[in-house]
Each structure stands twice: as C-alpha cells, then as structure tokens.
Scaffold this active site. Structure first.
Site, PDB file in Angstrom:
ATOM      1  N   LYS A  12      18.837 144.764  87.535  1.00 16.90           N
ATOM      2  CA  LYS A  12      17.401 144.544  87.376  1.00 16.90           C
ATOM      3  C   LYS A  12      17.094 143.965  86.000  1.00 16.90           C
ATOM      4  O   LYS A  12      17.724 144.306  85.000  1.00 16.90           O
ATOM      5  CB  LYS A  12      16.647 145.848  87.619  1.00 16.90           C
ATOM      6  CG  LYS A  12      16.734 146.307  89.073  1.00 16.90           C
ATOM      7  CD  LYS A  12      15.939 147.551  89.315  1.00 16.90           C
ATOM      8  CE  LYS A  12      15.943 147.920  90.793  1.00 16.90           C
ATOM      9  NZ  LYS A  12      17.271 148.343  91.286  1.00 16.90           N
TER      10      LYS A  12
ATOM     11  N   GLU B 224      18.145 149.226 101.585  1.00 20.04           N
ATOM     12  CA  GLU B 224      17.479 150.388 100.985  1.00 20.04           C
ATOM     13  C   GLU B 224      15.980 150.358 101.241  1.00 20.04           C
ATOM     14  O   GLU B 224      15.441 149.366 101.733  1.00 20.04           O
ATOM     15  CB  GLU B 224      17.786 150.455  99.486  1.00 20.04           C
ATOM     16  CG  GLU B 224      17.654 149.129  98.746  1.00 20.04           C
ATOM     17  CD  GLU B 224      16.402 149.023  97.916  1.00 20.04           C
ATOM     18  OE1 GLU B 224      15.468 149.810  98.151  1.00 20.04           O
ATOM     19  OE2 GLU B 224      16.353 148.144  97.032  1.00 20.04           O
TER      20      GLU B 224
END
Length: 337
Positions: free
Chosen positions: A191, A25
C-alpha cells in the site's frame, strides 16, 4: 478444517476437481472504498476472475463462520453492517481541512459503530466466537485460503512496514501471514502509505520471494515503480506459474508476492501522488491515528485530496490484479501433476 469454516458449493467443487480458484478479500467492501463502491468493486473482481476461467472465492465472516465464496447478499450484509467506507467527518472530527484533532477514543467509537470488524490473525477467533460480522484483511484471507487449499489470491496491495516503524513498531500482520501460509498473492506492491524499502527488506528476511509480472521493480501501488528490484521478472504467466509451483513443491512454507504494476493509463501522476501522500501522512500523525485505523484513514484522506483520483486508480489496479491472478491460477492448475 474446524466447524468455523463454510465453503460454498461452487468453490468446494472447483477445489475437488483441481480447477483454478482465486481468493478475494473483503476489507475493500467495508474499509477500502466508499459505499456503495466496495460491493460493486467486489462483484466486478468476481466477474473478472470468472471471465478468465477461474472460480472466485470471496472471503468474509458472517454468523460465526469464516465463509469462503460469498454471494452478493453476503457482501451487502457486510457493507451494511459496517456502513461502508468511513466518512471524513467521522474519522477526523472536522471538515476536510481538519481544523483540529478529534479524541482518538471518539474516532474509534464512531468507526466501530459504523464498520464490520477488520479481521487479521489476532482478532479473527474472537470475532468468529462472537458471531459478529467481519471483513478479511490480506493476512486473514491468506490464512483462510491456505486452510481450504486455494493457492492464488488477488488483492490491491499488501500491508507492510509503516513509516516511522522504528519508533512505533507498526508492522502489518500481512508480512507474518506471508511468512506462514503458502499462497501466491498478486498485488500492486505494498500500500502506498508504507515504507516500501523496509517492507521489501522484511519480505527478504522472512524468506518470501518477490516476483515481478512484467516488471523489474517492486510496484508502488498507485505508481508503477519504486526503484526497488524484485527477485526475478516474468513476462509470461506460464513461466511464472512454474516458479510458483516450484516454490510450493519445495515445502518452504512461505507465500509468494507477485508484483503486478498498475496499468500505465491508470497510474496516478507523480506530483499529485507525492503531494497528497505527504499531506495525508501529516494529518494522520497530527490526529494520532494508530493501529488498524491507519490504512483506511490514509486511503480515505487520499481519496479526498486527489478528488477521488485514488479510487479511480485503486479500482483499476484491483481489476488488473484479479485478471492476472486468474491467469496464474489457471496456469498453475494446467501444469499440476
């Protein structure tokens, strides 16, 4: 595929020849790391994937095309269009100590001027139609990878259920994408700023298996463990590849999360991690940071609070994930009928 896709010759040839390809990404280029580290990190990940015998396919939006297989110049364009990672003053309207909140509209305006769009499933089409540049989140990268036939994707950490989601409803589209697109995502868990327990519960609800590479527990991004069990542990990539191929062959339609813990030597000390995270979360609440700005704000704040220690850990886990993803993609390709 529609005319919105542009696949590089190297990636297209590898896919046609059924050689291993790893999607990467680009949010780390524009939002995840401070400039110029984003571009350097993206190139490092590509080199790591290539050194392990797989073909890197970095994905982003430029000139009205969803490009699969970016060149260095493309990455630099994305970084320049976004001005790299946002600085602390722009996002908080004050010095690192944060004397007072800046208006949310002002913060958003500055971020928009300095960054390429952060693309998820909801805004991808509009940005493509506008011709503006954009970097792909986990969700948008999953979509693009699935559409062109890439089965493995390496990232730092997936998005998930945010803390306080019962009041705010803030749940990352990454989870929706994992439920819709059959791609194996190698990550260091979710995350660090998220509610990991609720994120794992949501993955189970959506039918997305969580497999551990060398771990019994779901990784906690900067920390190796969270206390949350994975569905199954695999210590050999060949065995993991067999499980991933079986999942895809069944046609279940969902992706697979591969939890790959950060190397022990790069793990953030627990006291530093917990104290910095608590402060960053409190600052975000005080300033009313919401939506797509939450994660980049918190990551930038953690960078400040840890004296760039979080960037050190982030780079290490990104490279480790790329290495494992390349090995997994190779094992999947070797075992394909």
């Amino acid at each position: 595929m529609t005319g919105f896709f542009a696949v590089s010759e190297a990636v297209a040839q590898a896919l046609a020849e059924r050689r291993p390809v790893v999607a990467l990404e680009t949010t780390l280029v524009t939002h995840g790391l401070p400039a110029p580290e984003g571009v350097e990190a993206a190139l490092e990940l590509e080199r790591e994937v290539a050194s392990r015998g797989a073909v890197p396919a970095t994905i982003g939006v430029l000139d009205g095309k969803l490009r699969v297989g970016l060149e260095r110049a493309d990455l630099e364009r994305l970084a320049a269009g976004g001005g790299g990672g946002a600085g602390p003053t722009e996002l908080r309207g004050g010095p690192p100590g944060g004397a007072g909140p800046a208006p949310a509209i002002a913060r958003t305006a500055v971020a928009s001027e300095r960054r390429a769009a952060k693309l998820s499933l909801g805004n991808l089409a509009a940005v493509l139609a506008s011709g503006e540049p954009g970097s792909t989140t986990v969700a948008a990268t999953l979509f693009a990878a699935a559409r062109v036939g890439i089965q493995v994707f390496a990232t730092g950490g997936i998005g998930g259920v945010h803390r306080g989601a019962s009041e705010t409803g803030d749940v990352s589209t990454d989870l929706v994408a994992l439920a819709r697109f059959p791609v194996a995502v190698v990550c260091a868990g979710a995350k660090a700023v998220l509610d990991l327990e609720k994120t794992v519960e949501m993955l189970e609800t959506l039918g997305v298996p969580v497999l551990g590479h060398g771990t019994d527990e779901f990784p906690a991004f900067y920390r190796r463990s969270s206390g949350l069990p994975v569905d199954r542990r695999y210590d050999v990539l060949r065995d993991l590849a067999v499980a991933v191929r079986a999942h895809f062959a069944l046609g279940l339609g969902t992706g697979v999360v591969i939890g790959n813990p950060i190397p022990a030597e790069h793990e953030m000390p627990l006291e530093l991690y917990e104290g910095s995270l608590a402060t960053a979360l409190a600052d975000a609440r005080r300033l009313g940071v919401r939506g797509r700005e939450v994660t980049p704000y918190l990551l930038e704040r953690l960078r400040e609070l840890t004296a760039s220690g979080s960037v050190f850990s982030n780079r290490a886990l990104l490279v480790h994930n790329a290495r494992v993803a390349a090995g997994l993609a190779t094992a999947i390709a070797e075992g394909a009928p």
